[in-house]
Design a protein around this motif. Structure first.
Motif, mmCIF file in Angstrom:
data_model
loop_
_atom_site.group_PDB
_atom_site.id
_atom_site.type_symbol
_atom_site.label_atom_id
_atom_site.label_comp_id
_atom_site.label_asym_id
_atom_site.label_seq_id
_atom_site.Cartn_x
_atom_site.Cartn_y
_atom_site.Cartn_z
ATOM 1 N N UNK A 153 0.254 -2.131 1.199
ATOM 2 C CA UNK A 153 0.426 -3.111 1.906
ATOM 3 C C UNK A 153 -0.762 -3.012 3.086
ATOM 4 N N UNK A 154 -1.306 -1.746 3.470
ATOM 5 C CA UNK A 154 -2.464 -1.658 4.285
ATOM 6 C C UNK A 154 -3.726 -1.633 3.692
ATOM 7 N N UNK A 155 -3.681 -1.146 2.305
ATOM 8 C CA UNK A 155 -4.842 -1.138 1.524
ATOM 9 C C UNK A 155 -5.508 -2.371 1.005
ATOM 10 N N UNK A 156 -4.670 -3.236 0.648
ATOM 11 C CA UNK A 156 -5.273 -4.508 0.147
ATOM 12 C C UNK A 156 -5.877 -5.332 1.215
ATOM 13 N N UNK A 157 -5.207 -5.191 2.567
ATOM 14 C CA UNK A 157 -5.695 -5.865 3.741
ATOM 15 C C UNK A 157 -6.793 -5.154 4.295
ATOM 16 N N UNK A 158 -7.110 -3.879 4.028
ATOM 17 C CA UNK A 158 -8.357 -3.107 4.544
ATOM 18 C C UNK A 158 -9.387 -3.642 3.603
ATOM 19 N N UNK A 159 -9.098 -3.862 2.473
ATOM 20 C CA UNK A 159 -10.136 -4.058 1.250
ATOM 21 C C UNK A 159 -10.666 -5.661 1.768
ATOM 22 N N UNK A 160 -9.677 -6.510 1.953
ATOM 23 C CA UNK A 160 -10.054 -7.710 2.460
ATOM 24 C C UNK A 160 -10.803 -7.921 3.465
ATOM 25 N N UNK A 161 -10.521 -7.185 4.543
ATOM 26 C CA UNK A 161 -11.262 -7.347 5.825
ATOM 27 C C UNK A 161 -12.625 -6.562 5.673
ATOM 28 N N UNK A 162 -12.656 -5.362 5.073
ATOM 29 C CA UNK A 162 -13.944 -4.468 5.283
ATOM 30 C C UNK A 162 -14.401 -4.129 3.987
ATOM 31 N N UNK A 163 -14.024 -4.317 2.798
ATOM 32 C CA UNK A 163 -14.760 -4.185 1.645
ATOM 33 C C UNK A 163 -14.171 -2.962 0.974
ATOM 34 N N UNK A 164 -13.478 -1.997 1.871
ATOM 35 C CA UNK A 164 -12.886 -0.676 1.336
ATOM 36 C C UNK A 164 -11.817 -0.345 2.196
ATOM 37 N N UNK A 165 -11.095 0.750 1.684
ATOM 38 C CA UNK A 165 -9.878 1.167 2.182
ATOM 39 C C UNK A 165 -10.176 2.624 2.830
ATOM 40 N N UNK A 166 -9.132 3.004 3.732
ATOM 41 C CA UNK A 166 -9.455 4.178 4.331
ATOM 42 C C UNK A 166 -7.826 4.743 4.717
ATOM 43 N N UNK A 167 -7.541 6.026 4.346
ATOM 44 C CA UNK A 167 -6.429 6.305 4.868
ATOM 45 C C UNK A 167 -5.126 6.298 4.330
ATOM 46 N N UNK A 168 -5.157 5.735 2.877
ATOM 47 C CA UNK A 168 -4.101 5.173 2.272
ATOM 48 C C UNK A 168 -3.691 5.581 1.044
ATOM 49 N N UNK A 169 -4.481 6.841 0.629
ATOM 50 C CA UNK A 169 -4.158 7.411 -0.665
ATOM 51 C C UNK A 169 -3.056 8.348 -0.548
ATOM 52 N N UNK A 170 -2.216 8.464 -1.630
ATOM 53 C CA UNK A 170 -1.115 9.105 -1.670
ATOM 54 C C UNK A 170 -1.044 10.131 -3.008
ATOM 55 N N UNK A 171 -0.439 11.257 -2.749
ATOM 56 C CA UNK A 171 -0.332 12.221 -3.965
ATOM 57 C C UNK A 171 0.766 11.782 -4.763
ATOM 58 N N UNK A 172 0.656 12.370 -6.182
ATOM 59 C CA UNK A 172 1.626 12.059 -7.195
ATOM 60 C C UNK A 172 3.053 12.754 -7.042
ATOM 61 N N UNK A 173 3.996 12.082 -7.149
ATOM 62 C CA UNK A 173 5.399 12.508 -7.213
ATOM 63 C C UNK A 173 5.892 12.224 -8.396
ATOM 64 N N UNK A 174 6.660 13.301 -9.228
ATOM 65 C CA UNK A 174 7.566 12.902 -10.381
ATOM 66 C C UNK A 174 8.833 12.501 -9.818
ATOM 67 N N UNK A 175 9.227 11.156 -9.962
ATOM 68 C CA UNK A 175 10.361 10.665 -9.174
ATOM 69 C C UNK A 175 11.688 11.049 -10.274
#
Length: 558
Positions: free
Chosen positions: A478-500
């Motif tokens: 939800x943060x990422x796509x708004x960052x991309x829309x505003x700045x052309x890239x994202x920052x501080x939104x990547x998460x690691x893998x979890x086997x749910x």
């Protein structure tokens, strides 16, 4: 009644108010209360349910409050047990969910000292609640709880807090406890005002109901239905007004508004020359988003006085019982009142365009995950009108709010005041306790789920039938796509893998994984037919998220 400790008097007061559950975590400063709850001989004693985190205990209590209209009760120890309540209590207060929070405190003679777990509890939580008190005498405990209980449900509903020093819980009580409280009744509006409202409605070209959070009680919802059966006009729901429109009145439903000003509901509000705001709270969707470039009037009908701003100055304010007021309006409306053929044709055209947006894109592949609309369609086909669906915050919550239909109030739950991550599973636990005859669905992202995922053990321990969907894309999207829309890239939104799936199994729950769209419906059917909590891990493709902020109406990203 004599020969009671403060803790016992507190519990008897809870019994008198019909409290069914107390959620919380133990600790030395509150152990007398927990001991008395756990070992009471009275079958009416509230059930003590221990959770894995104080924050989640309060979220569950808030879920009870939202579902029933009666305060959920949470109890914690002192120090961090108190501070961990701040987020859920301010969420409950912002979003109108009644909660009474009780926390232990150090003994009275230690409160002013720098001693173990001594903090200014009352002061800390005063900003998060409607009222925050510290009880200094055991004889005042019953009164304090009764007032906290009543204050929490009085409009606008919210959280209240009671800090109780350890020695106060242990002290003897020689006063009787408070008896069951009576419901507070508000009056309706006088006939002159009703006549004025009816006159405005009769002369409006396109009156529209904006159904807010306080429209979603059973009596107000039924009053709205009565109105619509007399005069069929568009209704726009806020996220917390979800389910106000019943299935038989679906023709009156013109979507939900929130976040971005680009929905069919925004178009309806902009076109309307008379908005009837019913139980609307600006924290859901500020008037600066929908009440701009408008020339029409607003009637505000609510049990709470509205906040007046430059963007929201209603032309007529009704501060009274909402249901009584709406029913009086319906009675006074002419039997032949109608919008007219031309307006009905226009509205039908708008609704057709609105409905088309629910279609799954024909060219979508599962290469990068399943499309959000495919998940929503599969879930919609699985549930019935009595199914409770709780929704966490994230990109999924925007998709669900816009496209998932719900036909009963307070059966589709969102956090739209604070937009607090982690609410979905605790709310689902509350729903499974209160509505055990129906399966409960919790929907979360891979980020938000782990804010409260430890409560999966609580759900397993209580043998609750909860289907937990996890939409996984590896980001705080939800943060990422708004960052991309505003700045052309994202920052501080990547998460690691979890086997749910393994995560679920480690708690004793059932774990399942969906790999492709065609497996969604059979896997959901299997999940719904499985006893106990089930996690359904779904890879999601959010590449269409940029469409969530497209400009149907001039807007800026939030």
């Amino acid at each position: 009644m004599t020969n009671q400790t403060g803790a016992q008097a507190l519990i008897q007061t809870m019994i008198n108010q019909g409290v069914k559950y107390v959620f919380g975590l133990p600790g030395a400063k509150v152990d007398r209360l927990f001991e008395s709850l756990e070992h009471s001989d009275d079958p009416k004693t509230p059930k003590l349910i221990i959770t894995r985190h104080e924050q989640n205990a309060a979220f569950i209590a808030a879920g009870i409050g939202r579902l029933t209209g009666k305060p959920g009760i949470v109890a914690t120890t002192s120090g961090p047990g108190v501070s961990n309540l701040a987020t859920p209590l301010i969420t409950a207060t912002a979003e109108g969910d009644p909660v009474v929070a009780i926390s232990g405190q150090v003994p009275r003679n230690d409160i002013a000292r720098l001693t173990h777990q001594s903090i200014s509890s009352k002061e800390l939580l005063s900003a998060a609640t409607k009222d925050s008190v510290e009880v200094q005498d055991a004889n005042n405990l019953s009164e304090s709880f009764a007032n906290a209980y009543q204050n929490s449900i009085t409009a606008k509903a919210g959280a209240t807090f009671i800090s109780i020093p350890q020695d106060v819980l242990n002290d003897d009580v020689d006063r009787p406890v408070i008896k069951p409280l009576h419901k507070i009744h508000q009056g309706g509006m006088d006939k002159a005002i009703i006549d004025k409202i009816v006159e405005k409605i009769e002369h409006a070209k396109l009156p529209v109901i904006l159904a807010g959070m306080r429209s979603s009680t059973n009596d107000v919802t039924e009053a709205i239905h009565t109105f619509l059966r007399k005069f069929s006009i568009p209704v726009v729901e806020t996220f917390q007004g979800a389910g106000v429109i019943s299935r038989d009145l679906e023709k009156n439903y013109y979507g939900r508004v929130g976040l971005f000003r680009n929905q069919i509901g925004d178009t309806m509000l902009k076109e309307s020359d008379l908005i009837i705001a019913v139980g609307y709270d600006p924290i859901e969707y500020e008037a600066r988003n929908w009440n701009i470039d408008r020339t029409g009037e607003i009637i505000n009908i609510d049990a709470v006085k509205p906040e007046i701003t430059n963007d929201y100055q209603p032309d007529l304010l009704v501060n009274a019982d909402i249901a009584k007021t709406l029913n009086s309006i319906s009675e006074q409306l002419p039997d032949d009142i109608d919008l007219g053929k031309e307006m009905h044709e226009h509205l039908a055209d708008q609704q057709e365009k609105f409905t088309k947006k629910d279609a799954i894109p024909a060219n979508h592949s599962d290469k990068n995950g399943i499309h959000p609309l495919a998940i929503i369609h599969a879930l919609q086909n699985q549930v019935n009108d009595d199914t409770t669906v709780t929704v966490d915050v994230g990109s999924l919550y925007i998709w669900m709010a816009r496209h998932f239909r719900s036909y009963k109030p307070r059966h589709l739950l969102f956090s739209n005041g604070m937009q607090t991550l982690g609410v979905a599973l605790p709310w689902a636990i509350a729903a499974a306790l209160e509505r055990p005859e129906q399966p409960v669905v919790s929907v979360a992202g891979d980020g938000g789920f782990l804010f409260s995922g430890q409560e999966l053990e609580t759900a397993v321990r209580l043998h609750l039938n909860i289907v937990q969907l996890i939409w996984d894309d590896g980001y705080y999207d939800m943060v990422r796509f708004q960052e991309i829309a505003k700045y052309g890239h994202d920052a501080g939104v990547k998460l690691g893998h979890v086997d749910f799936v393994k995560y679920a199994e480690s708690f004793g729950a059932t774990g399942m994984r969906v790999e492709k769209t065609e497996d969604l419906e059979p896997m959901l059917t299997k999940a719904f037919n499985t006893e106990g909590p089930v996690i359904l891990h779904i890879p999601v493709d959010y590449s269409d998220n940029i469409k969530l902020s497209s400009k149907l109406v001039d807007d800026v990203l939030n």
